[in-house]
Design a protein around this motif. Structure first.
Motif, PDB file in Angstrom:
ATOM      1  N   GLU A   1       4.835 -20.866 -38.697  1.00  0.00           N
ATOM      2  CA  GLU A   1       6.246 -21.221 -38.545  1.00  0.00           C
ATOM      3  C   GLU A   1       6.885 -21.411 -39.916  1.00  0.00           C
ATOM      4  O   GLU A   1       6.370 -22.152 -40.757  1.00  0.00           O
ATOM      5  N   ALA A   2       8.003 -20.758 -40.143  1.00  0.00           N
ATOM      6  CA  ALA A   2       8.650 -20.770 -41.461  1.00  0.00           C
ATOM      7  C   ALA A   2       9.041 -22.188 -41.882  1.00  0.00           C
ATOM      8  O   ALA A   2       8.847 -22.568 -43.050  1.00  0.00           O
ATOM      9  N   LEU A   3       9.595 -22.975 -40.955  1.00  0.00           N
ATOM     10  CA  LEU A   3      10.018 -24.334 -41.297  1.00  0.00           C
ATOM     11  C   LEU A   3       8.829 -25.174 -41.737  1.00  0.00           C
ATOM     12  O   LEU A   3       8.920 -25.949 -42.702  1.00  0.00           O
ATOM     13  N   PHE A   4       7.714 -25.012 -41.069  1.00  0.00           N
ATOM     14  CA  PHE A   4       6.528 -25.794 -41.413  1.00  0.00           C
ATOM     15  C   PHE A   4       6.016 -25.441 -42.804  1.00  0.00           C
ATOM     16  O   PHE A   4       5.810 -26.313 -43.646  1.00  0.00           O
ATOM     17  N   VAL A   5       5.803 -24.166 -43.044  1.00  0.00           N
ATOM     18  CA  VAL A   5       5.273 -23.733 -44.343  1.00  0.00           C
ATOM     19  C   VAL A   5       6.221 -24.113 -45.473  1.00  0.00           C
ATOM     20  O   VAL A   5       5.803 -24.641 -46.507  1.00  0.00           O
ATOM     21  N   ALA A   6       7.512 -23.895 -45.255  1.00  0.00           N
ATOM     22  CA  ALA A   6       8.489 -24.225 -46.294  1.00  0.00           C
ATOM     23  C   ALA A   6       8.528 -25.729 -46.545  1.00  0.00           C
ATOM     24  O   ALA A   6       8.633 -26.182 -47.696  1.00  0.00           O
ATOM     25  N   GLY A   7       8.445 -26.528 -45.459  1.00  0.00           N
ATOM     26  CA  GLY A   7       8.472 -27.987 -45.612  1.00  0.00           C
ATOM     27  C   GLY A   7       7.261 -28.510 -46.355  1.00  0.00           C
ATOM     28  O   GLY A   7       7.365 -29.392 -47.214  1.00  0.00           O
ATOM     29  N   VAL A   8       6.095 -27.963 -46.050  1.00  0.00           N
ATOM     30  CA  VAL A   8       4.874 -28.369 -46.735  1.00  0.00           C
ATOM     31  C   VAL A   8       4.946 -27.995 -48.215  1.00  0.00           C
ATOM     32  O   VAL A   8       4.600 -28.788 -49.094  1.00  0.00           O
ATOM     33  N   MET A   9       5.422 -26.787 -48.499  1.00  0.00           N
ATOM     34  CA  MET A   9       5.551 -26.363 -49.891  1.00  0.00           C
ATOM     35  C   MET A   9       6.587 -27.200 -50.640  1.00  0.00           C
ATOM     36  O   MET A   9       6.408 -27.534 -51.815  1.00  0.00           O
ATOM     37  N   LEU A  10       7.657 -27.559 -49.941  1.00  0.00           N
ATOM     38  CA  LEU A  10       8.692 -28.391 -50.553  1.00  0.00           C
ATOM     39  C   LEU A  10       8.113 -29.741 -50.951  1.00  0.00           C
ATOM     40  O   LEU A  10       8.336 -30.211 -52.077  1.00  0.00           O
ATOM     41  N   TYR A  11       7.359 -30.329 -50.044  1.00  0.00           N
ATOM     42  CA  TYR A  11       6.789 -31.639 -50.377  1.00  0.00           C
ATOM     43  C   TYR A  11       5.730 -31.528 -51.468  1.00  0.00           C
ATOM     44  O   TYR A  11       5.602 -32.410 -52.321  1.00  0.00           O
ATOM     45  N   TRP A  12       4.980 -30.455 -51.456  1.00  0.00           N
ATOM     46  CA  TRP A  12       3.998 -30.224 -52.508  1.00  0.00           C
ATOM     47  C   TRP A  12       4.676 -30.217 -53.876  1.00  0.00           C
ATOM     48  O   TRP A  12       4.183 -30.825 -54.836  1.00  0.00           O
ATOM     49  N   GLY A  13       5.818 -29.529 -53.962  1.00  0.00           N
ATOM     50  CA  GLY A  13       6.491 -29.409 -55.247  1.00  0.00           C
ATOM     51  C   GLY A  13       7.380 -30.576 -55.622  1.00  0.00           C
ATOM     52  O   GLY A  13       7.469 -30.942 -56.798  1.00  0.00           O
ATOM     53  N   GLU A  14       8.049 -31.191 -54.627  1.00  0.00           N
ATOM     54  CA  GLU A  14       9.073 -32.191 -54.923  1.00  0.00           C
ATOM     55  C   GLU A  14       8.744 -33.594 -54.431  1.00  0.00           C
ATOM     56  O   GLU A  14       9.395 -34.555 -54.816  1.00  0.00           O
ATOM     57  N   GLY A  15       7.744 -33.716 -53.559  1.00  0.00           N
ATOM     58  CA  GLY A  15       7.480 -35.013 -52.940  1.00  0.00           C
ATOM     59  C   GLY A  15       6.558 -35.907 -53.744  1.00  0.00           C
ATOM     60  O   GLY A  15       5.950 -35.497 -54.728  1.00  0.00           O
ATOM     61  N   ASP A  16       6.457 -37.142 -53.304  1.00  0.00           N
ATOM     62  CA  ASP A  16       5.553 -38.124 -53.895  1.00  0.00           C
ATOM     63  C   ASP A  16       4.152 -37.857 -53.349  1.00  0.00           C
ATOM     64  O   ASP A  16       3.881 -38.077 -52.171  1.00  0.00           O
ATOM     65  N   ASN A  17       3.262 -37.380 -54.205  1.00  0.00           N
ATOM     66  CA  ASN A  17       1.911 -37.015 -53.780  1.00  0.00           C
ATOM     67  C   ASN A  17       0.873 -38.080 -54.088  1.00  0.00           C
ATOM     68  O   ASN A  17      -0.323 -37.862 -53.910  1.00  0.00           O
ATOM     69  N   LYS A  18       1.325 -39.256 -54.538  1.00  0.00           N
ATOM     70  CA  LYS A  18       0.397 -40.345 -54.861  1.00  0.00           C
ATOM     71  C   LYS A  18       0.013 -41.063 -53.577  1.00  0.00           C
ATOM     72  O   LYS A  18       0.826 -41.745 -52.960  1.00  0.00           O
ATOM     73  N   LEU A  19      -1.237 -40.930 -53.179  1.00  0.00           N
ATOM     74  CA  LEU A  19      -1.683 -41.459 -51.892  1.00  0.00           C
ATOM     75  C   LEU A  19      -1.715 -42.981 -51.859  1.00  0.00           C
ATOM     76  O   LEU A  19      -1.437 -43.599 -50.821  1.00  0.00           O
ATOM     77  N   SER A  20      -2.017 -43.608 -52.982  1.00  0.00           N
ATOM     78  CA  SER A  20      -2.261 -45.055 -52.996  1.00  0.00           C
ATOM     79  C   SER A  20      -1.032 -45.882 -52.638  1.00  0.00           C
ATOM     80  O   SER A  20      -1.166 -47.018 -52.168  1.00  0.00           O
ATOM     81  N   ASN A  21       0.185 -45.345 -52.852  1.00  0.00           N
ATOM     82  CA  ASN A  21       1.366 -46.165 -52.558  1.00  0.00           C
ATOM     83  C   ASN A  21       1.780 -46.118 -51.085  1.00  0.00           C
ATOM     84  O   ASN A  21       2.642 -46.877 -50.644  1.00  0.00           O
ATOM     85  N   GLY A  22       1.185 -45.214 -50.310  1.00  0.00           N
ATOM     86  CA  GLY A  22       1.456 -45.174 -48.884  1.00  0.00           C
ATOM     87  C   GLY A  22       2.870 -44.787 -48.510  1.00  0.00           C
ATOM     88  O   GLY A  22       3.317 -45.064 -47.396  1.00  0.00           O
TER      89      GLY A  22
ATOM     90  N   GLN B   1      -3.151 -29.352 -48.679  1.00  0.00           N
ATOM     91  CA  GLN B   1      -4.437 -28.795 -49.104  1.00  0.00           C
ATOM     92  C   GLN B   1      -4.788 -27.544 -48.303  1.00  0.00           C
ATOM     93  O   GLN B   1      -5.287 -26.550 -48.857  1.00  0.00           O
ATOM     94  N   LEU B   2      -4.533 -27.573 -47.003  1.00  0.00           N
ATOM     95  CA  LEU B   2      -4.822 -26.410 -46.158  1.00  0.00           C
ATOM     96  C   LEU B   2      -3.926 -25.233 -46.527  1.00  0.00           C
ATOM     97  O   LEU B   2      -4.381 -24.076 -46.551  1.00  0.00           O
ATOM     98  N   ALA B   3      -2.671 -25.506 -46.823  1.00  0.00           N
ATOM     99  CA  ALA B   3      -1.752 -24.446 -47.231  1.00  0.00           C
ATOM    100  C   ALA B   3      -2.194 -23.838 -48.560  1.00  0.00           C
ATOM    101  O   ALA B   3      -2.149 -22.612 -48.744  1.00  0.00           O
ATOM    102  N   ARG B   4      -2.620 -24.676 -49.480  1.00  0.00           N
ATOM    103  CA  ARG B   4      -3.119 -24.183 -50.768  1.00  0.00           C
ATOM    104  C   ARG B   4      -4.332 -23.282 -50.563  1.00  0.00           C
ATOM    105  O   ARG B   4      -4.456 -22.223 -51.192  1.00  0.00           O
ATOM    106  N   SER B   5      -5.225 -23.718 -49.682  1.00  0.00           N
ATOM    107  CA  SER B   5      -6.418 -22.910 -49.418  1.00  0.00           C
ATOM    108  C   SER B   5      -6.038 -21.559 -48.820  1.00  0.00           C
ATOM    109  O   SER B   5      -6.613 -20.510 -49.189  1.00  0.00           O
TER     110      SER B   5
END
Length: 224
Positions: A93-114, A212-216
């Motif tokens: 699904e285009a929305l899903f892939v684009a949303g995941v990529m958007l968060y990968w590039g622009e989102g907060d990827n630090k897991l510890s802050n929740g 991670q799955l999208a990257r793979s």
């Protein structure tokens, strides 16, 4: 000597607590205090018992903390596993892939802050992510919050109304805006910068697993 007092003193010298002595002898604690609390040897026993009690409490707290940590890890693993399952149904699904990529590039990827959090000055970016959460993380959708970072010459209410209209988040879900403090007060963005966020460590595990799955997938496809 009163036989009850003799018995109580003997038990105390054995290192028994007032609670234990009351249970064994039936003598009220107030009476025990009158007999024992001013005796130096009894005071030393009280301090020793207090130290043991504190250590036992510390050990119990560590055990409780370890158990809670273990339960959290089990929970997070279940969300990662769910991400793996749902990815198979979403990745075309285009929305899903684009949303995941958007968060990968622009989102907060630090897991510890929740925090699931993404910031941008372009309303369309946040509107897109807003739609992504509504479609793929619907449990979080009603909990999304928005906050703004504004220049000193920008009006808070007008800016919030602008972002609310553009992104689609109701005004009652806006948090207090922050104003930039610094030497320059010159406006460079007409409505500041906005961020969408929601606290959820469990769902952040899920979102980062999707990344991670999208990257793979990308690597296996030989795209990069």
């Amino acid at each position: 000597m009163n036989p009850n007092k003799t018995h109580a003193v003997s038990l105390r010298r054995q290192g028994k607590s007032y609670k234990e002595i009351v249970r064994i002898t039936g003598v009220p604690k107030s009476t025990l205090c009158g007999w024992l609390q001013h005796q130096k040897w009894s005071v030393a026993i009280r301090k020793k018992l207090s130290k043991i009690q504190s250590e036992n409490a510390r050990v119990r707290m560590i055990a409780i903390t370890d158990k809670a940590r273990e339960q959290r890890q089990i929970l997070y693993q279940s969300y990662r596993e769910d991400a793996q399952t749902t990815f198979e149904g979403y990745y075309k699904e285009a929305l899903f892939v684009a949303g995941v990529m958007l968060y990968w590039g622009e989102g907060d990827n630090k897991l510890s802050n929740g925090l699931i959090r993404i910031s941008n000055s372009d309303p369309m970016v946040l509107k897109f992510f807003h739609a992504f959460v509504g479609r793929y993380l619907p449990e979080l959708y009603p909990k999304l919050k928005m906050s703004l970072v504004l220049y000193p010459d920008l009006e808070d209410v007008a800016s919030c109304e602008y972002w609310s209209e553009k992104v689609g988040i109701p005004l009652d879900r806006f948090m207090k805006s922050q104003y930039i403090q610094g030497r320059s007060k010159k406006r460079t963005l007409p409505y500041g910068t906005a961020q969408i966020y929601v606290p959820s460590t469990a769902y952040k595990h899920k979102l980062l697993e999707w990344i991670q799955l999208a990257r793979s997938n990308i690597q296996h496809a030989g795209i990069v």
